[in-house]
Design an enzyme around this catalytic site. Structure first.
Site, PDB file in Angstrom:
ATOM      1  N   CYS A 113       0.804  -1.224   0.000  1.00 16.06           N
ATOM      2  CA  CYS A 113       0.000   0.000   0.000  1.00 16.06           C
ATOM      3  C   CYS A 113       0.838   1.276   0.000  1.00 16.06           C
ATOM      4  CB  CYS A 113      -0.946   0.010   1.197  1.00 16.06           C
ATOM      5  SG  CYS A 113      -1.994  -1.454   1.282  1.00 16.06           S
ATOM      6  N   HIS A 240      -3.030   6.832   2.008  1.00 17.39           N
ATOM      7  CA  HIS A 240      -3.493   5.536   1.527  1.00 17.39           C
ATOM      8  C   HIS A 240      -4.928   5.340   1.981  1.00 17.39           C
ATOM      9  CE1 HIS A 240      -4.188   1.388   0.866  1.00 17.39           C
ATOM     10  NE2 HIS A 240      -4.059   1.048   2.132  1.00 17.39           N
ATOM     11  N   ASN A 270     -10.172  -0.196  -0.794  1.00 17.31           N
ATOM     12  CA  ASN A 270      -8.721  -0.232  -0.643  1.00 17.31           C
ATOM     13  C   ASN A 270      -8.120  -0.804  -1.916  1.00 17.31           C
ATOM     14  OD1 ASN A 270      -6.053  -0.857  -0.017  1.00 17.31           O
ATOM     15  ND2 ASN A 270      -6.513  -1.607   2.032  1.00 17.31           N
TER      16      ASN A 270
END
Length: 314
Positions: A113, A240, A270
């Site tokens: 990420c 993120h 995500n």
């Protein structure tokens, strides 16, 4: 010594949208359960005929077009991804082939990420060192390829997509991409995982949440200090996109009182390495950030790795 800047951005998401109600038909969950815990309402899902390099190439093509450049103008391609199925050719090489590039250096970076912000710093360093003039920096992940669709704790989180930035040299040594702050917490490497055969995404969500809410504000302030930018001068904050409960409070905690906070997690879920450039590109497309404005970028996640910098938007 030259500086660097982001010349243009682009993003891409697959057409198929999966809602929380759709997921409630697959596992024991509900729209209310998902939104109350992570803030996600929808996510985009790529089909079996859409590999991660195709997502990346679409985003890269849009960034090139926005910059007014041809594929041959790029001499370095960096792709941040942790979901490429094949080890070789790497994703960057496949993107270069899809776009018809001449002879760029091509590298993948797997920092999960935090991949895009690591790749952006790597491009900045390469250009400042004279190893490249223009780079394509791409964050692309197909998280649905590594998802256990029977696990309600993880399948509700993920989405697919890509975001790309054209990074180029400037004539000044100050540049528009600030110094990176990067690092990791090796003893927490197990907290976010893509392991096994076939590989599957798993995480210790509470551990990551506690780390992010406790440690991120101080790290974000350090990033601002390295760039010489006061938090109140920030026009945007793009973290993120892991959890809305992590994303929303950060700007207030560091004193970024005038910043637009990216909340793309609501619509995209995500998307791992894609989440920072995807969210930033959307903010620019909607006209929510003025040209030249300082924006804090910060990625964190697997390993447990993190990287952040302040950039000036195109």
């Amino acid at each position: 010594m030259t500086g660097t800047r982001i010349a243009a951005l682009g993003h891409y998401q697959p057409a198929k949208v999966l809602t929380n109600d759709d997921l409630a038909g697959l596992v024991d969950t509900s729209d209310a359960w998902i939104t109350s815990r992570v803030g996600i309402r929808t996510r985009h899902v790529a089909g079996p005929e859409e590999p991660v390099d195709e997502l990346a190439a679409h985003a890269a093509g849009k960034a090139l077009a926005a910059a007014g450049l041809a594929p041959g103008d790029i001499d370095l391609v960096l792709v941040a991804t942790s979901t490429a199925i094949d080890r070789s050719p790497n994703t960057a090489a496949r993107v270069a082939a899809r776009l018809g590039m001449a002879s760029p250096a091509t590298m993948d970076l797997n920092v999960v990420c935090a991949g895009f912000t690591h790749a952006l710093a790597t491009a900045d360093h390469a250009i400042r060192a004279g190893a490249a003039r223009r780079a394509l920096v791409i964050g692309a992940d197909k998280m649905t390829d590594v998802t256990d669709w029977t696990d309600r704790t993880t399948c509700v989180l993920v989405g697919d997509g890509a975001g790309a930035a054209v990074v180029e040299a400037t004539e000044t040594d100050t540049g528009a991409i600030g110094p990176v702050l990067w690092g990791s917490v090796p003893e927490m490497g197990h907290a976010v995982r893509i392991e096994g055969t076939p590989p599957r995404f798993a995480q210790e969500g509470q551990a990551v949440y506690r780390w992010a809410t406790q440690r991120l504000p101080a790290l974000a302030r350090q990033v601002c200090e390295r760039s010489g930018t006061a938090p109140e001068e920030l026009a945007g904050v793009v973290l993120h996109q892991a959890n809305l409960r992590i994303v929303e409070p950060l700007a207030a905690k560091i004193g970024a009182v005038n910043a637009v906070v990216a909340r793309d997690v609501v619509d995209s879920g995500n998307t791992s390495a894609a989440s920072v450039p995807l969210a930033l590109s959307k903010l620019l497309e909607r006209g929510e950030l003025p040209s030249g404005a300082p924006v804090l970028l910060f990625g964190f996640g697997g390993n447990l790795s993190y990287a952040g910098q302040v950039v000036r938007v195109p």
